[in-house]
Each structure stands twice: as structure tokens, then as C-alpha cells.
Design an enzyme around this catalytic site. Structure first.
Site, PDB file in Angstrom:
ATOM      1  N   ALA A 125     -57.643 -21.254  33.000  1.00  0.00           N
ATOM      2  CA  ALA A 125     -58.329 -20.711  31.817  1.00  0.00           C
ATOM      3  C   ALA A 125     -59.160 -19.448  32.095  1.00  0.00           C
ATOM      4  O   ALA A 125     -58.997 -18.437  31.395  1.00  0.00           O
ATOM      5  CB  ALA A 125     -59.176 -21.802  31.172  1.00  0.00           C
ATOM      6  N   ARG A 142     -50.987 -18.420  24.979  1.00  0.00           N
ATOM      7  CA  ARG A 142     -51.248 -19.799  25.424  1.00  0.00           C
ATOM      8  C   ARG A 142     -52.371 -20.387  24.561  1.00  0.00           C
ATOM      9  O   ARG A 142     -53.528 -20.000  24.697  1.00  0.00           O
ATOM     10  CB  ARG A 142     -51.610 -19.821  26.920  1.00  0.00           C
ATOM     11  CG  ARG A 142     -50.472 -19.281  27.791  1.00  0.00           C
ATOM     12  CD  ARG A 142     -50.543 -19.764  29.205  1.00  0.00           C
ATOM     13  NE  ARG A 142     -50.349 -21.184  29.332  1.00  0.00           N
ATOM     14  CZ  ARG A 142     -50.619 -21.874  30.450  1.00  0.00           C
ATOM     15  NH1 ARG A 142     -51.104 -21.244  31.504  1.00  0.00           N
ATOM     16  NH2 ARG A 142     -50.405 -23.170  30.505  1.00  0.00           N
ATOM     17  N   ASP A 187     -59.478 -26.584  30.221  1.00  0.00           N
ATOM     18  CA  ASP A 187     -58.974 -25.458  29.434  1.00  0.00           C
ATOM     19  C   ASP A 187     -59.769 -25.260  28.164  1.00  0.00           C
ATOM     20  O   ASP A 187     -59.835 -24.167  27.612  1.00  0.00           O
ATOM     21  CB  ASP A 187     -57.492 -25.640  29.106  1.00  0.00           C
ATOM     22  CG  ASP A 187     -56.673 -25.128  30.265  1.00  0.00           C
ATOM     23  OD1 ASP A 187     -56.612 -25.820  31.289  1.00  0.00           O
ATOM     24  OD2 ASP A 187     -56.162 -23.996  30.163  1.00  0.00           O
TER      25      ASP A 187
HETATM   26  O1  MRU Z   1     -51.200 -24.380  32.868  1.00  0.00           O
HETATM   27  P1  MRU Z   1     -52.294 -23.876  33.765  1.00  0.00           P
HETATM   28  O2  MRU Z   1     -51.901 -23.760  35.195  1.00  0.00           O
HETATM   29  O3  MRU Z   1     -52.913 -22.612  33.220  1.00  0.00           O
HETATM   30  O4  MRU Z   1     -53.410 -25.016  33.686  1.00  0.00           O
HETATM   31  C1  MRU Z   1     -54.583 -24.858  34.422  1.00  0.00           C
HETATM   32  C2  MRU Z   1     -55.516 -25.992  34.291  1.00  0.00           C
HETATM   33  O5  MRU Z   1     -55.251 -26.970  33.648  1.00  0.00           O
HETATM   34  C3  MRU Z   1     -56.866 -25.828  34.951  1.00  0.00           C
HETATM   35  O6  MRU Z   1     -57.392 -27.070  35.334  1.00  0.00           O
HETATM   36  C4  MRU Z   1     -57.859 -25.170  33.961  1.00  0.00           C
HETATM   37  O7  MRU Z   1     -57.305 -24.046  33.357  1.00  0.00           O
HETATM   38  C5  MRU Z   1     -59.134 -24.805  34.635  1.00  0.00           C
HETATM   39  S1  MRU Z   1     -58.929 -23.480  35.787  1.00  0.00           S
HETATM   40  C6  MRU Z   1     -60.464 -23.156  36.456  1.00  0.00           C
END
Ligand code: MRU
Length: 351
Positions: A47, A92, A239
Site C-alpha cells: 500500500a 488497485r 491495505d
Molecule cells: O497485493 P500486494 O502485494 O500489494 O499486497 C500487499 C499487502 O497486502 C501488504 O500487507 C500491505 O499492502 C501493507 S504493505 C506495508
């Protein structure tokens, strides 16, 4: 570690996380539409990193307009800016940092859209500031969270909430790093995180780079690991955190929270204030991204199921606030009732 994203010589340069851990390659983006594609295709992910990419992408989109004769026409810049923001934010839907970053850029646009050279310069400055700030925020999350870990603890984590998912240092892994820097012996168990394997490919890689002991398990091994008392805490990123403390994070997080509750293990979420969305009352209001079925039926071009197989591929799930022990932010550690704790945060943006 090399930054996962930076602005260099008029381009947005990203580490291609799809290729890790096998290859360390960088992609230069000269068009905002390519930045949008890279966010969607997960060249960059996590995120906070998505938020930084969005800010640079918007700055790039406005820089692309340089020399256009229509710049003098009333309304031209407003229309193009709307299109640029729409292209970036349509990538996203769950990661709220994407929209948070776009709002910050929108505020810069409101202030400077009367003067194109100033607007262009200020948008880039705002993106760079957001990038720089994120690192300090992660250090503060790490400091606040490290106190929750004891010397000798093993922490189970999921997906990658590390340096690769942020401007550096990480949120969940930032807590681990800070505990290690404070002299505690902390080990990590990383769930591989099907279907995209962020745990196996990214978390394990970045911890190994720093010699932090890490053991890889498949996601289905988590219950067994907890039953065997091999972990003393679970720490994940987020997220989006709703106003009541419900947390959307990588698919599989909810299962870990249920397991942690059954085994009386603390379940911590580490997230910056920019991931808290006070406009969304609870988890039911968080949009859950669904990704292409090929991520489940294939791995790097190798079929793991018949292509015609019916697939459900949600990228995130929602962990109810009731299953969360604490939410670690840069301001302080929040405890239940999370609704009240979130409402009392000083640094939270409010609509
Ligand atoms: O699909 P992604 O790889 O973007 O998902 C990432 C996550 O779920 C992380 O745990 C979240 O974004 C936190 S990153 C500090």
C-alpha cells in the site's frame, strides 16, 4: 537496499518486484500510463509503495504535457489532470494509499494550476516529499512496535509489509527490524502467500539480505506452527483500515487472525495513518480487488490447473477488529475499542 521507486532524470524508475528473488532489474517509466500499468501488474506493490508510485505517476502525467500549445486554453489542464488521476487511481481498488496520495496531489493542483511551470515543479516536490516522509513514518512504526516484542520471540508474518512495500524499512517488517536494532533476538516465520508468493519471493529475500533469521512455510502450515508454539506473535501490514478498526490485508490474513485468536497469540497490524480510512465505517465498505484467474491457474507461465478451471481470486480479505490485539501506527499503538482510538488520532486526515 536500492530504493524500490525513485524519480530520476525525468522518469519514474521502479525495481521490478515480479522478478525477485531471481533477478534485480529496474524499469524506467516515461509515461503516466506506464506507471499505472506497473501498479496494476504489481511491478510495485504494497500500500505505501503504491501511494508513492501514484504520486510520482501524477507528477509525470503533468510533466508529459510540457510544450503542448493547448496549455493556454481554459480548462485544458483541469481536464488532463482529471484523466491522469483517473488512470492512476483505477489500478488497485483496495489499497487506500493510492487515493490518499492522489488527494494530496489534487490539493497541490488546486493551489498551482494557474501556472504550469510552477504546478509541474510543485507536483514533483510533493511526490518527493511523500516518498521521503514514508521512510520516517516506517521508522516510527518500528520504534512503537518493537516494544511489543520480547527478546527471543518468533514472529509470523504474511505477504510482504517490508522495505519493498514502502519507501524503505517497512511496516510489519519495520517492527521486526527495530526490535533487532534494539538488540533483541527476533526470528521470522514467513507465509509464502499464495497465489503471488510475496512472502516467499519478497519477505524472505529482504530479511535474508539483512541476515534476519527467517523460515519459510506454505500458508496452510500456519495452524500447525501455532499449535506447536513456534511463534509468539503475528504481525501483518494493511491495505486499508476502516474507522472501526476492521483491516483489509492480503488474502489469508483473516485465516491467520482466527488461528491466532484460537491459540491466544497476539495479532498485530502495523500501518501508517495514511492507510486508515475514516470515511469507510467498517470492513464491509472496503472494496476487495479481484485479480486475474491466471494468477491461480499458472505460476510464471507454468500451468498448475487446467486453463478452463473456474477460479475465485480475491487479492485481500477483511479481518474484523475484534480479532486484532493492537494497531501499530507512527503516532502510537492503538488498542480496542479501535473506533475510539482511531477517532482520537491527532495526525489523521478527516473529510
Ligand atoms: O497485493 P500486494 O502485494 O500489494 O499486497 C500487499 C499487502 O497486502 C501488504 O500487507 C500491505 O499492502 C501493507 S504493505 C506495508
Amino acid at each position: 537496499m536500492h530504493p524500490v521507486i525513485e524519480w530520476k532524470d525525468g522518469a519514474v524508475v521502479m525495481l521490478d518486484q515480479r522478478l525477485l528473488p531471481g533477478e534485480k532489474a529496474f524499469i524506467r517509466h516515461h509515461r503516466h500510463l506506464d506507471v499505472a500499468r506497473s501498479i496494476r501488474d504489481m511491478v510495485i506493490r504494497g500500500a505505501p509503495a503504491i501511494g508513492i508510485a501514484a504520486a510520482y505517476g501524477i507528477a509525470l502525467g503533468v510533466a508529459e504535457l510540457a510544450g503542448r500549445p493547448e496549455l493556454g486554453r481554459a480548462g485544458f489542464l483541469e481536464e488532463r489532470f482529471r484523466e491522469i488521476v483517473a488512470a492512476i487511481t483505477s489500478t488497485r481498488p483496495t489499497a487506500v494509499n493510492l487515493f490518499w496520495a492522489a488527494e494530496r496531489m489534487q490539493a497541490v493542483f488546486e493551489r498551482h494550476h494557474g501556472d504550469y511551470p510552477t504546478l509541474r515543479r510543485e507536483l514533483l516536490a510533493a511526490a518527493e516529499a511523500l516518498d521521503r516522509e514514508d521512510y520516517g513514518i516506517n521508522r516510527a512504526i518500528g520504534r512503537n512496535g518493537a516494544a511489543l516484542l520480547r527478546d527471543g520471540d518468533t514472529v509470523l508474518t504474511h505477504c510482504n509489509a517490508g522495505a519493498l512495500a514502502t519507501a524503505g524499512y517497512g511496516t510489519a517488517l519495520g517492527v521486526v527490524r527495530a526490535a533487532v536494532e534494539a538488540g533483541k533476538k527476533v526470528r521470522v516465520i514467513a507465509g509464502e502467500t499464495r497465489p503471488y508468493l510475496q512472502g516467499a519471493r519478497l519477505t524472505v529475500w529482504e530479511l535474508q539480505e539483512e541476515n534476519i533469521p527467517v523460515t519459510l512455510i506454505t500458508d496452510s502450515m500456519a495452524g500447525h506452527v501455532m499449535q506447536k508454539q513456534m511463534a509468539q506473535a503475528v504481525i501483518v501490514g494493511a491495505d486499508r483500515v476502516a474507522a472501526n478498526g476492521d483491516v483489509a490485508n492480503k488474502i489469508g490474513t483473516y485465516s491467520l487472525a482466527v488461528l491466532a485468536s484460537h491459540h491466544h497469540l497476539p495479532f498485530y497490524v502495523a500501518a501508517p495513518l495514511s492507510t486508515i480510512d475514516p470515511a469507510t465505517a467498517d470492513g464491509a465498505g472496503i472494496p476487495i480487488e479481484e485479480r486475474d484467474k491466471s494468477e491461480v491457474t499458472n505460476f510464471r507461465g507454468q500451468a498448475t490447473a487446467r486453463p478452463e478451471t473456474d477460479v475465485y481470486n480475491p487479492a485481500f480479505d477483511v479481518t474484523p477488529a475484534a480479532l486484532i490485539t493492537a494497531i501499530i501506527t507512527e503516532e502510537r499503538v492503538l488498542y480496542p475499542p479501535f473506533g475510539e482510538a482511531i477517532a482520537s488520532l491527532r495526525g489523521l486526515r478527516r473529510k
